[in-house]
Design a protein around this motif. Structure first.
Motif, PDB file in Angstrom:
ATOM      1  N   TRP A 109      50.896  36.805  16.857  1.00 49.39           N
ATOM      2  CA  TRP A 109      49.952  36.108  17.751  1.00 49.39           C
ATOM      3  C   TRP A 109      50.343  34.647  17.834  1.00 49.39           C
ATOM      4  CZ3 TRP A 109      47.308  31.742  16.658  1.00 49.39           C
ATOM      5  CH2 TRP A 109      46.377  31.299  17.615  1.00 49.39           C
ATOM      6  N   ALA A 111      48.931  30.819  20.054  1.00 49.42           N
ATOM      7  CA  ALA A 111      48.142  30.147  21.084  1.00 49.42           C
ATOM      8  C   ALA A 111      49.034  29.474  22.116  1.00 49.42           C
ATOM      9  CB  ALA A 111      47.215  29.110  20.452  1.00 49.42           C
ATOM     10  N   GLY A 157      45.476  33.925  24.579  1.00 50.63           N
ATOM     11  CA  GLY A 157      46.100  34.267  23.315  1.00 50.63           C
ATOM     12  C   GLY A 157      47.256  35.238  23.533  1.00 50.63           C
ATOM     13  N   ASN A 159      49.768  38.075  22.301  1.00 49.35           N
ATOM     14  CA  ASN A 159      49.677  39.148  21.311  1.00 49.35           C
ATOM     15  C   ASN A 159      50.841  40.121  21.447  1.00 49.35           C
ATOM     16  OD1 ASN A 159      46.650  39.079  20.081  1.00 49.35           O
ATOM     17  ND2 ASN A 159      46.623  38.425  22.227  1.00 49.35           N
ATOM     18  N   ASP A 436      41.506  32.740  17.031  1.00 50.67           N
ATOM     19  CA  ASP A 436      42.855  33.215  16.735  1.00 50.67           C
ATOM     20  C   ASP A 436      42.794  34.582  16.044  1.00 50.67           C
ATOM     21  OD1 ASP A 436      43.043  30.604  17.525  1.00 50.67           O
ATOM     22  OD2 ASP A 436      43.942  29.867  15.671  1.00 50.67           O
ATOM     23  N   TYR A 440      42.520  35.628  20.814  1.00 51.03           N
ATOM     24  CA  TYR A 440      42.559  34.780  22.004  1.00 51.03           C
ATOM     25  C   TYR A 440      42.798  33.341  21.571  1.00 51.03           C
ATOM     26  CZ  TYR A 440      37.438  33.688  21.490  1.00 51.03           C
ATOM     27  OH  TYR A 440      36.197  33.291  21.071  1.00 51.03           O
ATOM     28  N   ALA A 441      42.592  32.361  22.431  1.00 49.42           N
ATOM     29  CA  ALA A 441      43.007  31.002  22.072  1.00 49.42           C
ATOM     30  C   ALA A 441      42.280  29.962  22.899  1.00 49.42           C
ATOM     31  CB  ALA A 441      44.523  30.848  22.265  1.00 49.42           C
TER      32      ALA A 441
END
Length: 678
Positions: A109, A111, A157, A159, A436, A440-441
């Protein structure tokens, strides 16, 4: 009625073909297809972990946070700025992960995934097995990282859930301009396990395995587990107020493999929200006295309050169907109950699919518990850590659903997750921020839906009021042999009317300790109330100030000492002699200590305080070279009558002129003020 089912239509997997391999012990050798199978094999997830089976996280958390074994203390535990943590520099490159095998990367992951290369070196080979710009790991443009249910961007985010196994070792190098903020979740297998070393050029068989997983995860709502000799219970239940209704009562050895509820709900949204908190679901395994599953009915299905439509791999919800695919095994007996703590009759169609299991398989028992603020740590040691789960025994942590109420606004989610496994003093999972963890971010309020993580509600689209999130750790579950303690930082306190509730999901051996108890209905409802309009940062205002304006001022914890909620009441644009009036309340006649905590900053004013128009001590100078919070200050002892009292703040000297910045645009700031009974 009960009827035998030889197969269930729709996308499905055979749960019992894998039983030969995995039901009695941990497999010694895995193919890549076996490892990919863990993405969707919920039966295998239910097996208790073998000795040496682990999951941990490399992340960019601020490594100023440390544990000192000599003093048994945690140092700079709440430092923010989690974008730059690395293991070490090698020339101009950063080493961001380094682990011994046999193991597998389960989740990547970020951001901010940039154009700088991320190089993954496996098993001591000098040529990287993967050498791509970081963005190419997550944008779906590069084979084999191109399965849409495994590689994607969710609310800013990045992924990637594509498994990357290694036999001996893994080292990840980040070149300049790779981006900022990362998490790399990996599992370690028992020492004698044999796994393939990942290669970007997958065989046809391995590509087919990823395609199969992608097909299942791309249509979660249609996925229905099936098994040989499965049986089905379908019934209409009616639950009167204050009563319970049984949804299943089965003999083992068997496992629930699918649970569906089609509820009859009121049309009014508020009534619907309340009802789904007043209804409860409970499950007991093997005649144990205390339930292994207990939750408000709606929350159990991964979102709250009310119905928030979404579809994920183990759980989902729509107006006409709540479903669970969790594998819930039992050896002797399984019993499920829906309770009704409302004043209206509840009706629902219930469907249970279950199947026999091998009595000798080393399965854990499925647990899911809802709580608010249960088992919080000592606030003197960890004042901001909010407990996700505390349990003892042998098992696997499989994720949690978080619902929060944040009526005062501002970004609530800077908090890092920390997972302590088997009594470790420093967590093997140390995250970089709440959003996080949930994949998501950048505080993004956009709803998103994925197989393993979702933002199912964000009431106003701006991180105020109700926010509902979940993450399911399936292939990236966290095994434990003795204990598991999970926390997440909660920067906004309950006094600010920001409240958390959660359902945690885990497997536990039959002798393990689950101390979570059912929660009374008055604790499940009504706490998400909006603060009075005259309350800012938890401080009550009496009328308008005689000059200037007041507002909620956001702060960062690493800027100074600790503000209670990373914000304060900020008074701006006031002039000499202007006054601000604050309300305090004494519950009864008696003696009280007046306590306050304030902000100091370059350019702040000197003020005189008054309680009920009587001067309090000497003037207080809040000018300081840098932004800090004061310690909690005692402002005197007073005999007070029950009722409202007024604390007045008068500006008697202006601070030196300074250039306004984010935090230098006020002249007085207060974290909190309160009356403490003596």
């Amino acid at each position: 009625m009960i009827r035998f089912k030889s197969a269930l239509k729709s996308l499905s997997i055979s749960l019992f073909l894998v039983a030969i391999l995995c039901c009695t012990s941990f497999a010694k050798e895995f193919s890549y297809a076996d490892i990919v199978d863990e993405l969707t094999n919920l039966q295998k997830l239910a097996l208790l972990p073998a000795d040496g089976q682990k999951c941990a996280l490399w992340s960019s958390y601020n490594q100023v946070s440390k544990y000192d074994p000599n003093t048994n203390t945690y140092i700079e535990w709440y430092r923010n700025g989690d974008g730059s943590g690395i293991i070490r520099m090698e020339g101009e490159n950063q080493v961001i992960a380094e682990m011994n095998g046999p193991g597998c990367i389960n989740r990547i992951w970020s951001a901010t995934a940039g154009q700088g290369h991320l190089k993954i070196y496996l098993d001591g080979v000098q040529t990287p097995a993967v050498d791509l710009p970081f963005i190419k790991y997550c944008d779906g443009s590069t084979t084999p990282f191109n399965r849409k249910s495994l590689v994607y961007v969710a609310a800013k985010g990045y992924n990637n859930y594509t498994p990357i196994p290694y036999q001996k070792s893994c080292k990840i190098i980040a070149e300049p301009n790779w981006g900022k903020y990362y998490q790399i979740t990996y599992q370690t297998f028992p020492k004698d396990t044999i796994v393939p070393t990942f290669n970007m050029n997958l065989s046809a068989e391995d590509s087919a395995a990823l395609d199969k997983a992608d097909a299942i995860l791309s249509n979660c709502k249609a996925f229905i587990p099936s098994a040989n000799e499965s049986k089905e219970i379908s019934k209409l239940i009616t639950v009167e107020p204050g009563k319970q209704a049984e949804i299943f009562n089965l003999k083992g050895p068997a496992s629930i493999i699918r649970l569906e509820i089609k509820p009859q709900l009121p049309a009014d949204k508020k009534q619907q929200e309340d009802l789904l908190r007043q209804l409860t679901i409970q499950m007991n395994w093997d005649n144990q006295k205390n339930p292994a599953v207990w939750s408000p009915l709606g929350d159990f299905f991964g979102t709250a309050p009310g119905v928030n439509e979404y579809s994920s791999f183990p759980l989902g919800m729509s107006n006409d169907l709540f479903y669970s695919n969790w594998f819930m095994p039992f050896s002797k007996a399984g019993k499920g109950i829906i309770g009704n703590d409302s004043n209206t009759t509840f009706k629902a169609d219930v469907r249970i699919v279950y199947a026999p299991i091998d009595a000798n398989a080393d399965y854990g028992r499925f647990h899911a518990k809802w709580h608010r603020d249960a088992f919080l740590p000592d606030a003197k040691i960890w004042p901001l850590d909010w407990t996700i789960l505390k349990t003892k025994g042998r098992g696997k942590f499989c994720g949690f659903a978080l619902n929060l109420w944040n009526p005062a606004g501002k970004w609530w989610g800077e908090g890092d997750e920390r997972f302590f496994v088997d009594g470790e003093k420093f967590p093997s999972t140390f995250g970089t921020g709440t959003e996080d963890y949930f994949g998501y971010a950048w505080c993004c309020p956009k709803l998103f839906y994925a197989s393993y993580h979702n933002q199912t509600a964000n009431t106003n689209g701006n991180n105020t009021d109700h926010i509902s999130l979940n993450r399911w750790q399936i292939a990236d579950n966290v095994p434990f042999q003795k204990s598991f303690d999970a926390y997440i930082e909660k920067y906004f306190s309950n006094s600010r009317k920001t409240f958390y509730s959660a359902v945690s999901y885990w497997y536990l051996d039959a002798k393990g300790q689950d101390e979570y108890k059912p929660v009374a209905v008055n604790e499940r409802l009504g706490y998400y109330a909006r603060p009075a309009e005259n309350v800012i940062a938890g401080v009550a205002i009496s009328g308008e100030p005689s000059g200037g304006k007041i507002e909620l001022g956001g702060l960062n914890r690493h800027d100074g000492y600790n503000w209670r909620d990373l914000d304060h009441l900020a008074w701006k644009d006031a002039k000499l002699g202007d006054k601000l009036h604050l309300e305090l309340s004494a519950d009864k006649d008696g003696k009280y200590i007046l306590i306050g905590k304030f902000t100091k900053q370059d350019g702040y004013a000197t003020v005189q305080l008054y309680l009920d128009n009587k001067k309090i001590g000497e003037p207080m100078d809040f000018q300081n070279d840098k932004l800090i919070s004061t310690p909690e200050l005692s402002l005197g002892k007073y005999d007070l009558k029950a009722g409202k009292h007024i604390l007045t703040v008068e500006i008697i000297k202006l601070g030196p002129p300074v250039k306004p910045t984010k935090y230098r645009d006020a002249m007085f700031g207060i974290d909190y003020v309160k009356l403490k009974p003596m």
